[in-house]
Design a protein around this motif. Structure first.
Motif, PDB file in Angstrom:
ATOM      1  N   ARG A   8       1.024  16.116   1.646  1.00  0.00           N
ATOM      2  CA  ARG A   8       2.600  17.216   2.006  1.00  0.00           C
ATOM      3  C   ARG A   8       2.067  18.540   1.570  1.00  0.00           C
ATOM      4  O   ARG A   8       2.879  19.101   2.022  1.00  0.00           O
ATOM      5  CB  ARG A   8       3.040  16.013   1.413  1.00  0.00           C
ATOM      6  N   MET A  11       0.161  20.017   3.828  1.00  0.00           N
ATOM      7  CA  MET A  11       0.746  20.288   4.983  1.00  0.00           C
ATOM      8  C   MET A  11       1.861  21.517   5.270  1.00  0.00           C
ATOM      9  O   MET A  11       2.268  22.883   6.011  1.00  0.00           O
ATOM     10  CB  MET A  11       1.388  19.124   5.956  1.00  0.00           C
ATOM     11  N   LEU A  12       2.285  21.460   3.363  1.00  0.00           N
ATOM     12  CA  LEU A  12       3.215  22.435   3.285  1.00  0.00           C
ATOM     13  C   LEU A  12       2.656  24.132   3.463  1.00  0.00           C
ATOM     14  O   LEU A  12       3.063  24.740   4.535  1.00  0.00           O
ATOM     15  CB  LEU A  12       3.908  22.451   2.187  1.00  0.00           C
ATOM     16  N   VAL A  15       1.802  25.410   6.421  1.00  0.00           N
ATOM     17  CA  VAL A  15       3.414  26.138   7.095  1.00  0.00           C
ATOM     18  C   VAL A  15       3.186  27.844   7.557  1.00  0.00           C
ATOM     19  O   VAL A  15       3.862  28.125   9.145  1.00  0.00           O
ATOM     20  CB  VAL A  15       3.893  25.346   7.217  1.00  0.00           C
TER      21      VAL A  15
ATOM     22  N   GLY B  35       6.521  32.694   4.649  1.00  0.00           N
ATOM     23  CA  GLY B  35       6.850  31.376   3.328  1.00  0.00           C
ATOM     24  C   GLY B  35       7.571  29.928   4.805  1.00  0.00           C
ATOM     25  O   GLY B  35       7.143  30.269   6.182  1.00  0.00           O
ATOM     26  N   VAL B  36       7.561  29.127   3.609  1.00  0.00           N
ATOM     27  CA  VAL B  36       8.272  28.240   4.171  1.00  0.00           C
ATOM     28  C   VAL B  36       9.667  27.715   4.261  1.00  0.00           C
ATOM     29  O   VAL B  36       9.906  28.007   3.577  1.00  0.00           O
ATOM     30  CB  VAL B  36       7.463  26.497   3.857  1.00  0.00           C
ATOM     31  N   PHE B  40      11.449  23.453   6.826  1.00  0.00           N
ATOM     32  CA  PHE B  40      10.298  22.232   6.742  1.00  0.00           C
ATOM     33  C   PHE B  40       9.735  21.714   5.964  1.00  0.00           C
ATOM     34  O   PHE B  40       9.519  20.586   5.840  1.00  0.00           O
ATOM     35  CB  PHE B  40       9.066  23.220   6.966  1.00  0.00           C
ATOM     36  N   LEU B  44       9.257  17.450   5.115  1.00  0.00           N
ATOM     37  CA  LEU B  44       8.294  17.425   4.479  1.00  0.00           C
ATOM     38  C   LEU B  44       8.731  16.170   3.092  1.00  0.00           C
ATOM     39  O   LEU B  44       7.949  15.087   2.638  1.00  0.00           O
ATOM     40  CB  LEU B  44       7.477  18.335   4.318  1.00  0.00           C
ATOM     41  N   PHE B  47       9.573  12.874   4.132  1.00  0.00           N
ATOM     42  CA  PHE B  47       8.679  12.063   4.605  1.00  0.00           C
ATOM     43  C   PHE B  47       8.104  11.680   3.251  1.00  0.00           C
ATOM     44  O   PHE B  47       7.566  10.564   3.273  1.00  0.00           O
ATOM     45  CB  PHE B  47       7.594  13.113   5.018  1.00  0.00           C
ATOM     46  N   ASP B  48       7.604  12.252   1.900  1.00  0.00           N
ATOM     47  CA  ASP B  48       7.524  11.536   1.022  1.00  0.00           C
ATOM     48  C   ASP B  48       8.344  10.378   0.388  1.00  0.00           C
ATOM     49  O   ASP B  48       7.993   9.672  -0.246  1.00  0.00           O
ATOM     50  CB  ASP B  48       7.464  12.775  -0.053  1.00  0.00           C
TER      51      ASP B  48
END
Lengths: 183, 71
Positions: A8, A11-12, A15, B35-36, B40, B44, B47-48
């Motif tokens: 994870r 993947m992060l 991004v 950044g993220v 997202f 994620l 998902f965890d």
């Protein structure tokens, strides 16, 4: 398990670059984010096919690239409409002086054939080697090199950076041959 | 003594390519620096959590997590 959270995290970490790639490909932030979302969903659903220890960014880029390709084929007409939507979504960016330059560049980038554009971005901005880019694009390394080369020539013409008249067809052809020939 | 192994003419091809490479990198990095986005992170995180829940064997909120228990 332990492995899950490290996958994870990997993947992060990918991004931001994945988004930059997606935006460069489709020229539209909203659609790019949808593309990233779909990529992550697909990656999570198929996480068993990812081999731990291998290149996570390359794996994700491959998924995104394939998704974009299939979408691009479906919506070929819409792809033309890039310049305006892009300028809209990034209006709040502070660096006004480089905005014009950026917008011009993005417009030129959008005019490249998709295979040249993706090769140029992967090698010239995402930091992949030509070998990695070839794996992502499912083509030969020499093909990547010649696409990158042609993309650069084309861009300098589109941006009419000085001295573009020097690039006759002979120069271009020779450049491609020498770029592709060096293994 | 100067050893000019790579002579760069102003406006020459090498200089053009350097400029294009520079703009490409800046355009790209402008997005990377954002950044993220939260959507997202949340995606994620889910998902965890889904994985953790299914490991505990009490998956119910995420329908798809059921039926994947260890024997």
């Amino acid at each position: 398990m332990m492995m899950r959270s490290s996958v994870r995290d990997a993947m992060l970490a990918a991004v931001p670059s994945l988004r930059a790639f997606a935006i460069s490909l489709c020229g539209n932030v909203d659609r790019a984010d949808d593309l990233v979302q779909e990529t992550l969903l697909r990656a999570m659903a198929n996480i068993d096919s990812f081999q731990p220890g291998t290149n996570m960014p390359a794996w994700l880029f491959t998924i995104l690239r394939n998704l974009f390709r299939s979408e691009y084929r479906k919506r070929r007409r819409e792809v033309e409409d890039t310049d305006g939507t892009y300028a809209e979504t990034l209006k709040s960016q502070p660096e006004q002086h480089s905005r014009v330059e950026f917008d011009e560049f993005r417009a030129a980038l959008a005019k490249l054939p998709p295979d040249q554009r993706e090769a140029l971005i992967l090698v010239g901005a995402s930091g992949f080697s030509c070998e990695e880019a070839a794996a992502i694009c499912d083509c030969a390394v020499g093909t990547v090199k010649s696409r990158v080369h042609r993309a650069r020539i084309r861009l300098s013409k589109l941006l009419s950076i000085n001295g573009t008249d020097d690039y006759g067809p002979d120069h271009t052809t020779r450049g491609i041959l020498s770029a592709g020939g060096r293994s | 003594m100067h050893t000019d192994t790579q002579v760069r003419k102003p406006g020459g091809r090498r200089e053009d390519q350097r400029r294009i490479g520079g703009i490409l990198q800046r355009v790209y990095d402008e997005v990377v620096r954002q950044g993220v986005p939260d959507r997202f992170k949340e995606l994620l995180d889910q998902f965890d959590k889904t994985k953790e829940v299914s490991e505990a064997g009490t998956a119910s909120s995420q329908g798809q997590a059921e039926g994947r228990r260890e024997p």
